[in-house]
Design an enzyme around this catalytic site. Structure first.
Site, PDB file in Angstrom:
ATOM      1  N   HIS A  35      -7.817   8.170   4.008  1.00 17.75           N
ATOM      2  CA  HIS A  35      -7.154   9.472   4.049  1.00 17.75           C
ATOM      3  C   HIS A  35      -8.184  10.582   3.979  1.00 17.75           C
ATOM      4  O   HIS A  35      -9.242  10.425   3.375  1.00 17.75           O
ATOM      5  CB  HIS A  35      -6.134   9.621   2.914  1.00 17.75           C
ATOM      6  CG  HIS A  35      -6.682   9.368   1.544  1.00 17.75           C
ATOM      7  ND1 HIS A  35      -6.881   8.097   1.046  1.00 17.75           N
ATOM      8  CD2 HIS A  35      -7.092  10.217   0.580  1.00 17.75           C
ATOM      9  CE1 HIS A  35      -7.378   8.186  -0.181  1.00 17.75           C
ATOM     10  NE2 HIS A  35      -7.527   9.463  -0.493  1.00 17.75           N
ATOM     11  N   CYS A  62       0.842  -1.198   0.000  1.00 18.77           N
ATOM     12  CA  CYS A  62       0.000   0.000   0.000  1.00 18.77           C
ATOM     13  C   CYS A  62       0.880   1.253   0.000  1.00 18.77           C
ATOM     14  O   CYS A  62       1.766   1.404   0.845  1.00 18.77           O
ATOM     15  CB  CYS A  62      -0.898  -0.042   1.239  1.00 18.77           C
ATOM     16  SG  CYS A  62      -1.703   1.501   1.590  1.00 18.77           S
TER      17      CYS A  62
HETATM   18  P1  5GP Z   1      -8.218   9.679  -3.516  1.00 21.94           P
HETATM   19  O1  5GP Z   1      -8.646   9.886  -4.951  1.00 21.94           O
HETATM   20  O2  5GP Z   1      -7.874   8.240  -3.250  1.00 21.94           O
HETATM   21  O3  5GP Z   1      -9.189  10.240  -2.538  1.00 21.94           O
HETATM   22  O4  5GP Z   1      -6.939  10.567  -3.324  1.00 21.94           O
HETATM   23  C1  5GP Z   1      -5.637  10.084  -3.446  1.00 21.94           C
HETATM   24  C2  5GP Z   1      -4.731  11.288  -3.414  1.00 21.94           C
HETATM   25  O5  5GP Z   1      -3.419  10.847  -3.152  1.00 21.94           O
HETATM   26  C3  5GP Z   1      -4.688  12.081  -4.727  1.00 21.94           C
HETATM   27  O6  5GP Z   1      -5.061  13.430  -4.474  1.00 21.94           O
HETATM   28  C4  5GP Z   1      -3.226  11.951  -5.174  1.00 21.94           C
HETATM   29  O7  5GP Z   1      -2.742  13.140  -5.756  1.00 21.94           O
HETATM   30  C5  5GP Z   1      -2.504  11.611  -3.889  1.00 21.94           C
HETATM   31  N1  5GP Z   1      -1.316  10.777  -4.048  1.00 21.94           N
HETATM   32  C6  5GP Z   1      -1.245   9.609  -4.735  1.00 21.94           C
HETATM   33  N2  5GP Z   1       0.002   9.087  -4.641  1.00 21.94           N
HETATM   34  C7  5GP Z   1       0.710   9.956  -3.867  1.00 21.94           C
HETATM   35  C8  5GP Z   1       2.071   9.952  -3.398  1.00 21.94           C
HETATM   36  O8  5GP Z   1       2.878   9.064  -3.669  1.00 21.94           O
HETATM   37  N3  5GP Z   1       2.454  11.010  -2.617  1.00 21.94           N
HETATM   38  C9  5GP Z   1       1.591  12.025  -2.290  1.00 21.94           C
HETATM   39  N4  5GP Z   1       2.076  13.010  -1.526  1.00 21.94           N
HETATM   40  N5  5GP Z   1       0.307  12.040  -2.703  1.00 21.94           N
HETATM   41  C10 5GP Z   1      -0.127  11.026  -3.488  1.00 21.94           C
HETATM   42 ZN    ZN Z   2      -2.069   1.197   3.823  1.00 23.53          ZN
END
Ligand code: 5GP
Ligand code: ZN
Length: 116
Positions: free
Chosen positions: A99, A3
């Site tokens: 998150h 993850c």
């Molecule tokens: P979700 O769409 O799952 O709610 O949001 C995932 C968020 O994680 C996205 O806004 C994306 O830009 C961020 N994200 C994905 N991979 C990484 C990473 O490796 N580092 C950081 N800092 N943010 C990430």
């Molecule tokens: Zn996790």
């Protein structure tokens, strides 16, 4: 460990840290959609909000407490902000580790503009 956010919590993948304690980590989103775009994650892996067992639900209160601290520290407690947790496919969740997005620093678009 498969993850990406568990790897970030463990420091295996680097991130720009905003806040850390024994239970949570806050860091800047890689692809910000607002001048402030912070993600807050529990260090323990839960896939999403629906995967937190009832007896561990205090992590959510802790996350919100941390959000308040960051808001005061960065001053957006005064100007306003938005907290989002996407859950599952229809919710648009891409990373399957719980998150909270915290967005601030501009007038955010209204949900009413979205298609129903
Ligand atoms: P979700 O769409 O799952 O709610 O949001 C995932 C968020 O994680 C996205 O806004 C994306 O830009 C961020 N994200 C994905 N991979 C990484 C990473 O490796 N580092 C950081 N800092 N943010 C990430
Ligand atoms: Zn996790």
């Amino acid at each position: 460990m498969n993850c990406i956010f568990c790897k970030i919590a463990a420091g295996v993948i680097p991130s720009t840290k905003v806040y850390e304690d024994d239970k949570v980590l806050a860091f800047n989103d890689l692809n910000p959609v607002a001048p402030v775009h912070i993600l807050i994650i529990p260090k323990e892996h839960f896939a999403s909000i629906v995967d937190i067992p009832e007896e561990k639900m205090e992590i959510v209160a802790h996350i919100h407490n941390v959000i308040n601290k960051i808001a005061v520290e960065q001053g957006f407690d005064k100007t306003g902000f938005r907290v989002i947790t996407n859950c599952g496919d229809d919710g648009g969740q891409e990373v399957k580790h719980l998150h909270y997005h915290v967005l601030a620093g501009k007038k955010l678009p209204n949900y009413e503009a979205q298609d129903k």
